[in-house]
Motif scaffolding. Sequence first.
Motif, PDB file in Angstrom:
ATOM      1  N   VAL A  98      -1.860 -27.915  -5.568  1.00  0.00           N
ATOM      2  CA  VAL A  98      -2.612 -26.876  -6.090  1.00  0.00           C
ATOM      3  C   VAL A  98      -3.788 -27.816  -7.160  1.00  0.00           C
ATOM      4  O   VAL A  98      -4.798 -27.401  -7.300  1.00  0.00           O
ATOM      5  CB  VAL A  98      -1.544 -26.106  -7.144  1.00  0.00           C
ATOM      6  N   ALA A  99      -2.891 -28.837  -7.630  1.00  0.00           N
ATOM      7  CA  ALA A  99      -4.231 -29.820  -8.365  1.00  0.00           C
ATOM      8  C   ALA A  99      -5.098 -30.354  -7.726  1.00  0.00           C
ATOM      9  O   ALA A  99      -6.309 -30.073  -8.285  1.00  0.00           O
ATOM     10  CB  ALA A  99      -3.346 -30.987  -8.979  1.00  0.00           C
ATOM     11  N   GLU A 100      -5.095 -30.619  -6.383  1.00  0.00           N
ATOM     12  CA  GLU A 100      -6.216 -30.946  -5.494  1.00  0.00           C
ATOM     13  C   GLU A 100      -7.207 -30.219  -5.431  1.00  0.00           C
ATOM     14  O   GLU A 100      -8.214 -30.310  -5.556  1.00  0.00           O
ATOM     15  CB  GLU A 100      -5.477 -31.900  -4.318  1.00  0.00           C
ATOM     16  N   GLN A 101      -6.598 -29.012  -5.062  1.00  0.00           N
ATOM     17  CA  GLN A 101      -7.351 -27.800  -4.620  1.00  0.00           C
ATOM     18  C   GLN A 101      -8.134 -27.376  -5.753  1.00  0.00           C
ATOM     19  O   GLN A 101      -9.240 -26.686  -5.562  1.00  0.00           O
ATOM     20  CB  GLN A 101      -6.618 -26.692  -3.907  1.00  0.00           C
ATOM     21  N   SER A 102      -7.742 -27.436  -6.978  1.00  0.00           N
ATOM     22  CA  SER A 102      -8.388 -27.066  -8.454  1.00  0.00           C
ATOM     23  C   SER A 102      -9.460 -27.972  -8.608  1.00  0.00           C
ATOM     24  O   SER A 102     -10.243 -27.563  -9.610  1.00  0.00           O
ATOM     25  CB  SER A 102      -7.483 -26.870  -9.199  1.00  0.00           C
ATOM     26  N   GLY A 103      -9.517 -29.164  -7.925  1.00  0.00           N
ATOM     27  CA  GLY A 103     -10.631 -29.984  -8.228  1.00  0.00           C
ATOM     28  C   GLY A 103     -10.109 -31.046  -9.093  1.00  0.00           C
ATOM     29  O   GLY A 103     -10.688 -31.805  -9.653  1.00  0.00           O
ATOM     30  N   ALA A 104      -8.655 -31.250  -9.763  1.00  0.00           N
ATOM     31  CA  ALA A 104      -8.231 -32.173 -10.728  1.00  0.00           C
ATOM     32  C   ALA A 104      -8.101 -33.432  -9.922  1.00  0.00           C
ATOM     33  O   ALA A 104      -7.807 -33.522  -8.728  1.00  0.00           O
ATOM     34  CB  ALA A 104      -6.822 -31.815 -11.176  1.00  0.00           C
TER      35      ALA A 104
END
Length: 511
Positions: A98-104
């Motif tokens: 989720v973090a990677e997909q959100s751009g974090a």
Amino acid sequence: MATPHVQVFSTLNELSDHTHDFDAVILVGPHFSGLDSRIDEALKSATKVHENITRTGGVIACELVASGRLILAPTGSLDRDYDDVRRFYDAARKAADVAEQSGARKPVLMAVNVPQDATFENALALVYFGFSQGLYQPLEAREHFGEGLEPIQQVGLIGEVDGKWLHAVEEGRRVARDLCGTEPERMSPLRFAEYCQSAFAGTAVKVTVLDDRPQLEVEYPLLSAVARASFETNQRPCVIRLEYTPEGPVEQTLMLVGKGITYDTGGADLKVGGHMAGMSRDKGGAAGVAGFVKALAHIQPKGIKVVAELAAVRNNIGETAFVADEIITGRSGVRVRIGNTDAEGRLIMADCLARMTELAVDEKEPVLFTVATLTGHAALAKGPYTALVPNKTAERSGSVDALLSAGELWGDPAELSPSRREDYDFVAGRTKADDLLSSNNGPSATTKRGHQFPMAFLVRVAGLDKHQFSSETPIPYVHIDIAGSGVEGGDWQHGKPTATPVLALSGRYLR
């Protein structure tokens, strides 16, 4: 390597007051209320458009960090008898995607509303380890796409943890995943050795690679038999010796042997019906041992000496391959009749364990381990859990209980499988021509006590029966079968390696 570095904050307020460039806050817990007024407001707004967001998880807007990302990673209920600290690991592992997909790219992790129970005392550490597991990409993929394939290089943790210790152990887990999961040409025996030499370069760990055929045939005759059809190829075998001696007095010596079958064809007893796929992961035991030693190399604990041997072999097929019915004399002088060439793992570890037994009598408080993806029976009997098969000395000394407890606390659990008299009867020689039988000729998964009797074989073939509990020099020994726990979901071809038992061993010996 891209193991996420760790920056530790004591509280959310410290994070807010600190000059930083963190771009997301990830909350991992059973619920998210009562933490901070800004979080409460964000949850109130989010539930207006997604009523179940606190149960399903996801990204919501919140001004805790400049980017405004707040990621919810629910563990689910934690008050049932069967809940344990792995709930935090699993939730954080999912949150990595989720973090990677959100751009974090630089998130902060926090374990929240943790039950006040000793079972969950390492919840924040398991959040970090689970998150790192989720971020991990295979070595082959990183070499193809570049290290940027894993964009998150640093994380923050809010709570009381030793960030340097966590990073060191995760470095070890990454080594274990790389060695276990990489395909068989890229991680052939000598390339396995090259990886280890690179991983331990500049550390206090001495690496020795033994690949001379005459030497191996004299000192490791059972291993050499398994490797007979691979000696004249680019898959020729080796033994990788790792040695660490601490500064100051030695209080305990850990002696480990890892099974490193870089590809298991089954040998002359060929694996058929599609059962060969995934057998490049049959080196998970050696990978786990290397990973533990890597963690130790960074932590450099006082008082603990470590000697490890990784048996790296490909069980090749060919006109020179060893076959069932052969009688081979091991390093210890014990004559072994081969029952099935697909029971090769115990053979490649046997001479290494015999050498450890020879050395152990002169070591301070030695404990011996074999670590292996050894039997389908362990996976069948224990499901996704590691099986520990100890000798009586390990049971009576508390060695195995301490390892079991560490596994529970650090999310790397195992189950006990005591060794019994039937196991020794099973491997006893049948004629005066042989002393031991390596195995029966059927699958371990359909053999009674299929993951326990190999430990009896290893005890006998290594000469450990001369150091039993009633002897003048008893030596604790634990066989660790990770066939059920070595990869996620039991998917040996595609599942991510779990790096077991690095967490359990580190929690037991490196704290």
